[in-house]
Scaffold this motif. Structure first.
Motif, PDB file in Angstrom:
ATOM      1  N   ARG A  10       1.434  -0.706  -0.157  1.00 16.79           N
ATOM      2  CA  ARG A  10      -0.299   0.362   0.067  1.00 16.79           C
ATOM      3  C   ARG A  10       1.273   1.630   0.064  1.00 16.79           C
ATOM      4  NH1 ARG A  10      -0.558   2.360   5.385  1.00 16.79           N
ATOM      5  NH2 ARG A  10       0.320   0.785   6.936  1.00 16.79           N
ATOM      6  N   THR A  11       0.415   2.135  -0.128  1.00 20.55           N
ATOM      7  CA  THR A  11       0.779   3.312   0.125  1.00 20.55           C
ATOM      8  C   THR A  11       1.198   4.131   1.393  1.00 20.55           C
ATOM      9  OG1 THR A  11       0.214   4.303  -1.988  1.00 20.55           O
ATOM     10  CG2 THR A  11       1.186   6.512  -0.405  1.00 20.55           C
ATOM     11  N   VAL A  12       2.270   4.217   2.066  1.00 21.75           N
ATOM     12  CA  VAL A  12       3.219   5.223   3.382  1.00 21.75           C
ATOM     13  C   VAL A  12       4.244   5.707   3.316  1.00 21.75           C
ATOM     14  CG1 VAL A  12       2.701   2.310   4.125  1.00 21.75           C
ATOM     15  CG2 VAL A  12       4.608   3.050   3.021  1.00 21.75           C
ATOM     16  N   LYS A  13       3.801   6.742   3.785  1.00 24.17           N
ATOM     17  CA  LYS A  13       4.484   7.759   4.217  1.00 24.17           C
ATOM     18  C   LYS A  13       6.260   7.055   4.577  1.00 24.17           C
ATOM     19  CE  LYS A  13       1.765  11.532   5.887  1.00 24.17           C
ATOM     20  NZ  LYS A  13       1.064  12.245   6.486  1.00 24.17           N
ATOM     21  N   THR A  14       6.888   8.325   3.436  1.00 22.80           N
ATOM     22  CA  THR A  14       8.446   8.162   4.057  1.00 22.80           C
ATOM     23  C   THR A  14       9.240   8.126   5.488  1.00 22.80           C
ATOM     24  OG1 THR A  14       8.556   9.197   2.288  1.00 22.80           O
ATOM     25  CG2 THR A  14      10.339   9.547   4.073  1.00 22.80           C
ATOM     26  N   GLY A  15       9.511   7.431   6.242  1.00 20.92           N
ATOM     27  CA  GLY A  15       9.858   6.788   7.398  1.00 20.92           C
ATOM     28  C   GLY A  15       8.875   6.230   8.079  1.00 20.92           C
ATOM     29  N   ASN A  16       7.964   5.471   7.655  1.00 17.66           N
ATOM     30  CA  ASN A  16       6.935   4.270   8.317  1.00 17.66           C
ATOM     31  C   ASN A  16       7.268   2.879   8.606  1.00 17.66           C
ATOM     32  OD1 ASN A  16       4.935   6.470   8.732  1.00 17.66           O
ATOM     33  ND2 ASN A  16       3.898   6.070   8.184  1.00 17.66           N
ATOM     34  N   THR A  17       6.677   2.549   8.595  1.00 17.35           N
ATOM     35  CA  THR A  17       6.664   0.469   8.287  1.00 17.35           C
ATOM     36  C   THR A  17       5.224   0.077   7.817  1.00 17.35           C
ATOM     37  OG1 THR A  17       8.429   0.745  10.539  1.00 17.35           O
ATOM     38  CG2 THR A  17       7.574  -1.429  10.297  1.00 17.35           C
ATOM     39  N   LEU A  18       6.408  -1.215   7.089  1.00 21.81           N
ATOM     40  CA  LEU A  18       4.781  -1.839   6.323  1.00 21.81           C
ATOM     41  C   LEU A  18       5.197  -2.923   6.691  1.00 21.81           C
ATOM     42  CD1 LEU A  18       2.726  -1.245   4.745  1.00 21.81           C
ATOM     43  CD2 LEU A  18       3.740  -0.627   2.421  1.00 21.81           C
ATOM     44  N   SER A  19       4.397  -4.390   6.510  1.00 19.18           N
ATOM     45  CA  SER A  19       4.909  -5.237   6.431  1.00 19.18           C
ATOM     46  C   SER A  19       4.209  -6.065   5.739  1.00 19.18           C
ATOM     47  CB  SER A  19       4.214  -5.742   8.171  1.00 19.18           C
ATOM     48  OG  SER A  19       4.450  -7.298   8.134  1.00 19.18           O
ATOM     49  N   LEU A  20       5.097  -6.422   4.644  1.00 18.42           N
ATOM     50  CA  LEU A  20       4.132  -7.487   3.439  1.00 18.42           C
ATOM     51  C   LEU A  20       4.002  -8.579   3.902  1.00 18.42           C
ATOM     52  CD1 LEU A  20       6.430  -6.111   0.174  1.00 18.42           C
ATOM     53  CD2 LEU A  20       4.393  -5.484   2.033  1.00 18.42           C
ATOM     54  N   SER A  21       3.145  -9.809   3.415  1.00 20.87           N
ATOM     55  CA  SER A  21       2.967 -10.625   3.668  1.00 20.87           C
ATOM     56  C   SER A  21       2.955 -11.982   2.018  1.00 20.87           C
ATOM     57  CB  SER A  21       1.940 -11.598   4.596  1.00 20.87           C
ATOM     58  OG  SER A  21       1.969 -11.330   5.633  1.00 20.87           O
ATOM     59  N   CYS A  22       3.822 -12.908   2.477  1.00 20.01           N
ATOM     60  CA  CYS A  22       3.493 -14.358   1.568  1.00 20.01           C
ATOM     61  C   CYS A  22       3.155 -15.553   2.014  1.00 20.01           C
ATOM     62  CB  CYS A  22       4.393 -14.285   0.757  1.00 20.01           C
ATOM     63  SG  CYS A  22       4.508 -15.699  -0.636  1.00 20.01           S
ATOM     64  N   THR A  23       2.068 -16.006   1.228  1.00 16.56           N
ATOM     65  CA  THR A  23       1.405 -17.516   1.673  1.00 16.56           C
ATOM     66  C   THR A  23       1.720 -18.001   0.471  1.00 16.56           C
ATOM     67  OG1 THR A  23      -0.296 -16.169   2.638  1.00 16.56           O
ATOM     68  CG2 THR A  23      -0.203 -18.304   2.555  1.00 16.56           C
ATOM     69  N   ALA A  24       2.291 -19.340   1.093  1.00 15.88           N
ATOM     70  CA  ALA A  24       2.439 -20.344  -0.182  1.00 15.88           C
ATOM     71  C   ALA A  24       1.658 -21.705   0.456  1.00 15.88           C
ATOM     72  CB  ALA A  24       3.916 -21.013   0.210  1.00 15.88           C
ATOM     73  N   SER A  25       1.121 -22.290  -1.111  1.00 17.34           N
ATOM     74  CA  SER A  25       0.119 -23.359  -0.990  1.00 17.34           C
ATOM     75  C   SER A  25       0.247 -24.265  -1.830  1.00 17.34           C
ATOM     76  CB  SER A  25      -1.167 -22.421  -1.540  1.00 17.34           C
ATOM     77  OG  SER A  25      -1.701 -21.549  -2.249  1.00 17.34           O
ATOM     78  N   GLY A  26      -0.139 -25.162  -2.173  1.00 16.46           N
ATOM     79  CA  GLY A  26      -0.041 -26.224  -2.504  1.00 16.46           C
ATOM     80  C   GLY A  26       1.063 -27.079  -2.143  1.00 16.46           C
TER      81      GLY A  26
END
Length: 127
Positions: A10-26
């Motif tokens: 998503r869009t965040v401001k400079t200096g902020n924190t963002l968490s991405l996730s990756c889900t595996a299936s199969g």
């Protein structure tokens, strides 16, 4: 076959924190290393971070070292990339990838080692 699905971009401001996730299936019964790559507009895809099957070895690109943190929960088939102190150089589409049939002690950095890829999740950083 393995399917990878990223989320959290998503869009965040400079200096902020963002968490991405990756889900595996199969067919995830075999252990796998996970990597994160990114591609900024007009640029080639580049390595960001990786973690080995045992989740006890990590590799980071110099540009994110000390700011990003990769993790992998194999039992839940989920990986995460926490990005601290985001800068204007970080906006890109972020991809997760999985590498099978490699040493459990190896956290690969070459995208050619990863056989399975997600569709990517976009990250934008605003000032």
């Amino acid at each position: 076959q393995i399917q990878l699905t990223e989320s959290g971009g998503r869009t965040v401001k400079t200096g902020n924190t963002l968490s991405l996730s990756c889900t595996a299936s199969g067919r995830t019964a075999l252990g796998y290393a996970m990597g994160w790559f990114r591609r900024a507009p007009g640029k080639a895809r580049e390595f960001v971070a990786s973690i080995n099957w045992n989740a006890d070895k990590t590799e980071y690109a110099d540009s994110v070292k000390g700011r990003f943190l990769i993790s992998l929960d194999s039992a839940k088939n989920m990986g995460n990339l926490v990005m601290y102190n985001l800068t204007p150089e970080d906006p890109a589409t972020y991809f997760c990838a999985a590498a099978f049939h490699i040493s459990c002690a190896w956290a690969p950095t070459n995208e050619g080692t990863f056989a399975f890829w997600g569709q990517g999740t976009p990250v934008t950083v605003s000032s």
